[in-house]
Design a protein around this motif. Structure first.
Motif, PDB file in Angstrom:
ATOM      1  N   GLY A 102       1.808  16.442  -6.416  1.00  0.00           N
ATOM      2  CA  GLY A 102       0.650  17.313  -6.254  1.00  0.00           C
ATOM      3  C   GLY A 102      -0.004  17.634  -7.582  1.00  0.00           C
ATOM      4  O   GLY A 102      -1.243  17.640  -7.702  1.00  0.00           O
ATOM      5  N   ALA A 103       0.800  17.903  -8.614  1.00  0.00           N
ATOM      6  CA  ALA A 103       0.252  18.211  -9.933  1.00  0.00           C
ATOM      7  C   ALA A 103      -0.450  16.996 -10.534  1.00  0.00           C
ATOM      8  O   ALA A 103      -1.482  17.136 -11.213  1.00  0.00           O
ATOM      9  N   TRP A 104       0.093  15.812 -10.319  1.00  0.00           N
ATOM     10  CA  TRP A 104      -0.540  14.587 -10.812  1.00  0.00           C
ATOM     11  C   TRP A 104      -1.918  14.405 -10.182  1.00  0.00           C
ATOM     12  O   TRP A 104      -2.882  14.055 -10.873  1.00  0.00           O
ATOM     13  N   GLN A 105      -2.003  14.658  -8.885  1.00  0.00           N
ATOM     14  CA  GLN A 105      -3.300  14.541  -8.223  1.00  0.00           C
ATOM     15  C   GLN A 105      -4.278  15.586  -8.748  1.00  0.00           C
ATOM     16  O   GLN A 105      -5.470  15.309  -8.929  1.00  0.00           O
ATOM     17  N   MET A 106      -3.791  16.793  -9.022  1.00  0.00           N
ATOM     18  CA  MET A 106      -4.641  17.827  -9.596  1.00  0.00           C
ATOM     19  C   MET A 106      -5.170  17.389 -10.958  1.00  0.00           C
ATOM     20  O   MET A 106      -6.359  17.578 -11.275  1.00  0.00           O
ATOM     21  N   ALA A 107      -4.301  16.809 -11.764  1.00  0.00           N
ATOM     22  CA  ALA A 107      -4.722  16.349 -13.087  1.00  0.00           C
ATOM     23  C   ALA A 107      -5.760  15.244 -12.979  1.00  0.00           C
ATOM     24  O   ALA A 107      -6.720  15.203 -13.758  1.00  0.00           O
ATOM     25  N   LEU A 108      -5.603  14.353 -12.013  1.00  0.00           N
ATOM     26  CA  LEU A 108      -6.579  13.275 -11.837  1.00  0.00           C
ATOM     27  C   LEU A 108      -7.921  13.808 -11.345  1.00  0.00           C
ATOM     28  O   LEU A 108      -8.973  13.253 -11.691  1.00  0.00           O
ATOM     29  N   ASP A 109      -7.897  14.869 -10.555  1.00  0.00           N
ATOM     30  CA  ASP A 109      -9.152  15.454 -10.056  1.00  0.00           C
ATOM     31  C   ASP A 109      -9.882  16.246 -11.138  1.00  0.00           C
ATOM     32  O   ASP A 109     -11.111  16.380 -11.092  1.00  0.00           O
ATOM     33  N   PHE A 110      -9.132  16.805 -12.092  1.00  0.00           N
ATOM     34  CA  PHE A 110      -9.736  17.591 -13.178  1.00  0.00           C
ATOM     35  C   PHE A 110      -9.196  17.090 -14.520  1.00  0.00           C
ATOM     36  O   PHE A 110      -8.514  17.821 -15.242  1.00  0.00           O
ATOM     37  N   PRO A 111      -9.515  15.839 -14.874  1.00  0.00           N
ATOM     38  CA  PRO A 111      -8.866  15.244 -16.046  1.00  0.00           C
ATOM     39  C   PRO A 111      -9.323  15.815 -17.377  1.00  0.00           C
ATOM     40  O   PRO A 111      -8.534  15.879 -18.324  1.00  0.00           O
ATOM     41  N   TRP A 112     -10.575  16.241 -17.486  1.00  0.00           N
ATOM     42  CA  TRP A 112     -11.123  16.587 -18.800  1.00  0.00           C
ATOM     43  C   TRP A 112     -10.858  18.026 -19.199  1.00  0.00           C
ATOM     44  O   TRP A 112     -10.530  18.308 -20.354  1.00  0.00           O
ATOM     45  N   LEU A 113     -10.974  18.944 -18.253  1.00  0.00           N
ATOM     46  CA  LEU A 113     -10.815  20.360 -18.578  1.00  0.00           C
ATOM     47  C   LEU A 113      -9.664  21.026 -17.833  1.00  0.00           C
ATOM     48  O   LEU A 113      -9.359  22.187 -18.086  1.00  0.00           O
ATOM     49  N   GLY A 114      -9.031  20.326 -16.906  1.00  0.00           N
ATOM     50  CA  GLY A 114      -7.993  20.944 -16.106  1.00  0.00           C
ATOM     51  C   GLY A 114      -8.558  21.995 -15.166  1.00  0.00           C
ATOM     52  O   GLY A 114      -9.771  22.086 -14.966  1.00  0.00           O
TER      53      GLY A 114
END
Length: 232
Positions: A102-114
């Motif tokens: 889940g965290a990996w998918q979150m990072a991919l959805d908001f890669p630049w600013l988190g």
């Protein structure tokens, strides 16, 4: 630091630190923290071994002794906590893998600013928690140092975190080499080992974004950057 000063320090301080280590090590073992016992402590001892090279017999002996006591203690009182360590179908290990997905998918959805500092909890439990991981909804961090920096601060935060850790380690190494053998050098060695332990522990848990952990890191970085005090 207690171990390194007890093993490589001088004078009365060695005995004081050794006595404190004898109190702290059993407490560490009795936490039954798998991250600390299986990653943090071995990583710290590894750093000591790499820096001291052939002069680590005392620390290794203490570490092996503590490991033996810890193994007996765990088997006697906390075996259930370690029994499911490699069971990836149920229990903590299963939930940890789902959390990382889940965290990996979150990072991919908001890669630049988190998702922003301290916003992991709200994003995770409302959108990114997997259905099979519903038992642990209220998690405030991804239990991994890379994912923690990435989801909070984006890729720039990952770069800054890597730079901070590298700069602190290099400053610690320079400070360690500049000091003569004694209590100060042994303490710096212990702090470097602590950074290694924190990084290893951060593979499976928090490592920076808590007040005490950040304080420890900043304390180490500040002490490493201060010029060594030599006696005239």
């Amino acid at each position: 630091m207690l171990l390194t000063v007890a093993a490589f320090g001088a004078g009365r301080r060695r005995w004081v630190y050794g006595g404190l280590a004898a109190l702290v090590l059993p407490c560490l073992i009795l936490t039954f923290s798998r991250g600390a016992l299986m990653l943090g402590l071995p990583a710290g001892l590894l750093v000591i071994g790499l820096l001291r090279r052939g002069r680590t017999l005392r620390v290794v002996s203490v570490g092996l002794g503590a490991g033996a006591v810890g193994l007996v203690t765990v088997l006697a009182t906390g075996a259930a906590r370690f029994a499911g360590l490699f069971d990836f179908q149920t229990g903590t290990s299963f939930l940890r893998l789902k959390l990382w997905r889940g965290a990996w998918q979150m990072a991919l959805d908001f890669p630049w600013l988190g998702v922003g500092p301290d916003n992991f909890l709200y994003a995770y439990r409302t959108r990114y928690v997997l259905p099979s991981a519903w038992e642990e909804l209220n998690l405030s961090h991804p239990h991994n140092i890379l994912l923690d920096f990435w989801t909070r601060l984006g890729l720039a935060g990952v770069a800054v975190g890597a730079w901070l850790l590298t700069a602190a380690a290099r400053a610690g190494w320079r400070c360690y080499r500049a000091l003569p053998d004694g209590n100060e050098r042994a303490a710096v060695l212990g702090l470097l080992a602590g950074l290694g332990a924190a990084l290893a522990h951060g593979l499976v848990d928090n490592s920076f974004f808590l007040m005490d952990l950040s304080f420890f890191f900043c304390l180490c970085a500040g002490l490493f950057s201060a010029p060594p005090q030599t006696k005239s």
